[in-house]
Write an enzyme that holds these catalytic residues in place. Structure first.
Site, short mmCIF file in Angstrom:
data_model
loop_
_atom_site.label_atom_id
_atom_site.label_comp_id
_atom_site.label_asym_id
_atom_site.label_seq_id
_atom_site.Cartn_x
_atom_site.Cartn_y
_atom_site.Cartn_z
N ASP A 63 -22.99 21.91 15.15
CA ASP A 63 -23.69 23.33 14.99
C ASP A 63 -24.21 23.85 16.08
O ASP A 63 -25.33 22.98 16.46
CB ASP A 63 -24.23 23.29 13.52
CG ASP A 63 -25.00 24.63 13.25
OD1 ASP A 63 -24.51 25.65 13.87
OD2 ASP A 63 -25.95 24.76 12.58
N ASN A 104 -25.42 27.46 16.11
CA ASN A 104 -25.86 28.67 15.76
C ASN A 104 -26.90 28.78 14.52
O ASN A 104 -27.01 29.70 13.74
CB ASN A 104 -24.80 29.81 15.46
CG ASN A 104 -23.89 29.73 14.39
OD1 ASN A 104 -23.86 28.70 13.92
ND2 ASN A 104 -23.22 30.66 14.13
N ASP A 162 -26.29 27.37 11.37
CA ASP A 162 -25.91 27.95 9.99
C ASP A 162 -25.60 26.63 9.23
O ASP A 162 -25.08 26.87 8.12
CB ASP A 162 -24.84 28.94 9.80
CG ASP A 162 -23.66 28.52 10.67
OD1 ASP A 162 -23.60 27.51 11.20
OD2 ASP A 162 -22.81 29.41 10.84
N ASP A 220 -19.29 24.70 15.25
CA ASP A 220 -18.67 25.73 15.73
C ASP A 220 -18.25 25.43 16.98
O ASP A 220 -18.44 24.32 17.55
CB ASP A 220 -19.63 26.95 15.57
CG ASP A 220 -21.07 26.56 16.05
OD1 ASP A 220 -20.83 26.06 17.11
OD2 ASP A 220 -22.08 26.78 15.39
N ASP A 244 -4.06 23.17 15.92
CA ASP A 244 -3.50 22.56 14.67
C ASP A 244 -2.61 23.77 14.20
O ASP A 244 -3.21 24.98 13.75
CB ASP A 244 -4.45 22.13 13.64
CG ASP A 244 -4.09 21.19 12.77
OD1 ASP A 244 -2.97 21.39 12.29
OD2 ASP A 244 -4.90 20.37 12.20
N GLU A 253 3.02 16.04 12.02
CA GLU A 253 2.43 15.18 10.80
C GLU A 253 3.69 15.09 10.00
O GLU A 253 4.29 16.23 9.52
CB GLU A 253 1.59 16.03 10.10
CG GLU A 253 0.96 15.15 9.00
CD GLU A 253 -0.07 15.99 7.99
OE1 GLU A 253 -0.82 15.18 7.22
OE2 GLU A 253 0.05 17.18 7.85
C1 NOJ Z 1 -2.26 18.20 6.03
C2 NOJ Z 1 -3.55 18.26 6.56
O1 NOJ Z 1 -3.70 17.29 7.30
C3 NOJ Z 1 -4.48 18.55 5.32
O2 NOJ Z 1 -5.95 18.42 5.67
C4 NOJ Z 1 -4.07 19.79 4.49
O3 NOJ Z 1 -5.10 19.65 3.33
C5 NOJ Z 1 -2.75 19.77 4.29
N1 NOJ Z 1 -1.90 19.50 5.39
C6 NOJ Z 1 -2.21 21.08 3.73
O4 NOJ Z 1 -2.17 22.03 4.82
#
Ligand code: NOJ
Length: 562
Positions: A31, A33, A35, A39, A108, A251
């Site tokens: 963190d 800031n 809160d 961030d 991501d 993934e």
């Molecule tokens: C995989 C992600 O790593 C996880 O954290 C998330 O809850 C699910 N996909 C849904 O997006």
């Protein structure tokens, strides 16, 4: 062998094969800031720490605009930074500051679903003729009649009814995470344009959330590995990624070796690599889910890893990981966080970093951070909370449910990063959004940096070795002693060298089996890494580099130049 940081040339095709990535979970990292929520400026302030570790890229869990039902995996605007984390200017600064240090930022991408607050979904549920309606997956039904009995990953049905439309929308995860309809070319085009937006900002790669689930077909009950999956991926790659220098990792819980060859084909027609989970699922009961615990069989783990190592050699590319934001801390899972935390954290790191592939370290793994045990009211993660309610309703014993939660809750990974022994662990100067593991006064980055025997410096060495010894990236893999219940050992080999990795997965000492003792690397090689310091100092004969006794959780690397 001295630690020598080599920076990668990112303009080279396939640079990510030599890289080591580090995952940051922004909410829990740092963190800035006041809160209590991590961030982007917080991440910037820790770049020097990451640079010291030696990593080449940061995979950031989502920091885009989101109602945070699933900690950012429910995105309501793909092109806006969530104000909780900072601004677009902060993001640009982070990309630039990271780049200065030779660190790439990997975003991501959550392409399977959006938030139910995304503009597209708000439009989609207005009426069936709205152009955005077909961006999502709808089926007719009535309150009494669901389209079918498919279940969502976070509990409850995979269908939610919208009375105004007389239709259900499909969601593989939370009610607030409606699935996108990838069969609609307009959806795919929107996503590719969004990807180009981020590439133009200097993003050098992507992690693709549940990518094996995009080609779902609910009419057939299909979620993962749908019939059009690889067709979509090839289009995504051609339209979205284009440049060969991007690092992309999907993934894919449903990936086996054969499928991974498609995903990570050497021509880069799909992705650079995938996160597969076959090894991660070995300590759950067959056919059950992760909450149904089972002991890990070491021979099964070894054979699984060897299958992937040998299966993808020359035909694809592995990712190597033991932790992420969805998994418990590995030292509490397969290591021994009671009496041998340091040794077992290092052992696990060394066994995985010695293999072929691209390693991913999860924040705090380099400190040997551990799991937590909390009263049920204190868990934040919706999967954990839903599991508790669901199992309670099914008549499970609360104590048993809690055992599963302690072992497997995603919240184990989401406690604050432990920077120092100060109040709030140096994460923030106010109370954080979620708990800090009480062991932070013992386990923290400040202490690790002041202790040359720390897990941090061991990981630093592992990262440096990967760059120094081509055999780690390119060599063949041969598993030794496959059926041994306690020893995990293998040989990596190329035309001019051999690396022997030998570890003891147990809390008792063990004699190194003949099969390992007769390897040239053991007989002739140099001991280049050990998690027992006496080996390096050769204090006595027992401590000699060729001692045939492996101490509890000991691991050694022997390097032999032919
Ligand atoms: C995989 C992600 O790593 C996880 O954290 C998330 O809850 C699910 N996909 C849904 O997006």
């Amino acid at each position: 062998m001295a630690v020598n940081h080599i920076k990668l040339d990112k303009s080279k095709k396939g640079w990510w094969k030599s890289a080591v990535f580090y995952q940051v979970y922004p909410k829990s990292f740092q963190d800035s800031n006041h809160d209590g929520i991590g961030d982007l400026q917080g991440i910037i302030s820790r770049l020097d720490y990451l640079d010291q570790l030696g990593i080449d890229g940061i995979w950031m869990s989502p920091m885009l605009q989101s109602p945070q039902v699933d900690n950012g995996y429910d995105i309501s605007d793909y092109q806006a930074v969530d104000s909780m984390f900072g601004s677009m200017a902060d993001m640009e600064q982070l990309i630039a500051e990271a780049k200065k240090r030779g660190i790439s930022i990997i975003l991501d991408l959550v392409l399977n679903h959006t938030s139910d607050q995304h503009r597209w979904f708000l439009e989609a549920k207005k009426d069936k003729s709205n152009p955005y309606h077909d961006y999502y997956v709808w089926r007719d039904g009535s309150p009494e009649q669901l389209p079918n009995d498919m279940r969502a990953a976070f509990g409850g049905p995979a269908w939610t009814y919208v009375p105004e439309l007389g239709q259900y929308y499909f969601h593989q995860f939370a009610v607030q995470q409606p699935d996108l309809n990838w069969d609609n070319p307009a959806v795919r085009r929107e996503l590719y344009d969004m990807i180009r937006f981020w590439v133009n900002k200097g993003i050098e790669g992507f992690r693709l959330d549940v990518i094996d689930q995009i080609a779902k077909n609910p009419d057939l009950g299909v979620t993962g590995n749908g019939p059009r999956l690889h067709e979509f991926l090839r289009e995504l790659s051609a339209e979205g990624f284009q440049e060969e220098y991007l690092a992309t990792v999907g993934e894919a819980w449903g990936a086996d070796v054969e499928r991974a060859k498609l995903y990570s084909a050497p021509d880069c027609s799909e992705l650079s690599m995938v996160f597969q989970f076959q090894h991660i699922c070995l300590d759950q009961q067959p056919g059950k889910d992760k909450w149904d615990l089972a002991p890990l069989s070491l021979p099964a783990l070894k054979k699984c890893m060897a299958h992937w190592q040998n299966g993808l050699e020359g035909q694809g590319w592995n990712s190597l990981f033991l932790n992420n934001h969805d998994l418990p801390r590995i030292v509490s899972r397969w290591g021994n966080n009671q009496d041998h935390r340091l040794e077992s954290a290092k052992l696990l790191g060394a066994l995985f970093h010695g293999m072929q592939g691209t390693p991913f370290i999860y924040q705090g793994e380099e400190l040997g951070m551990t799991n937590v045990k909390l009263p049920i009211e204190e868990y934040e993660d919706l999967e954990t909370v839903n599991l508790y309610k669901e199992r309670l309703a099914q008549g499970y014993n609360p104590a048993d449910i809690m055992e599963s939660i302690y072992a497997r809750s995603r919240d184990n990974a989401r406690t604050m990063m432990q920077w120092s022994g100060e109040t709030y662990a140096g994460f923030s100067d106010v109370e954080p959004w979620f708990i800090i593991n009480p062991n932070y006064t013992e386990i923290n980055a400040e202490k690790a940096l002041a202790d040359e025997n720390s897990v941090f410096y061991f990981y630093q060495k592992l990262i440096a070795l990967r760059k120094q010894l081509p055999v780690i990236r390119d060599g063949s893999f041969t598993l030794l002693c496959p059926d041994d219940e306690q020893i995990f050992a293998y040989i990596r080999e190329d035309s001019n060298s051999q690396l022997l990795v030998a570890g003891n997965f147990g809390a008792t000492g063990i004699v190194i089996p003949e099969e390992i003792q007769k390897q040239s690397a053991f007989l002739e090689g140099e001991l280049i890494l050990s998690n027992y310091r006496k080996r390096e100092y050769k204090e006595d004969s027992e401590a000699a580099k060729d001692s045939v006794m492996l101490e509890p959780y000991e691991v050694r690397y022997y390097y032999w130049k032919k």
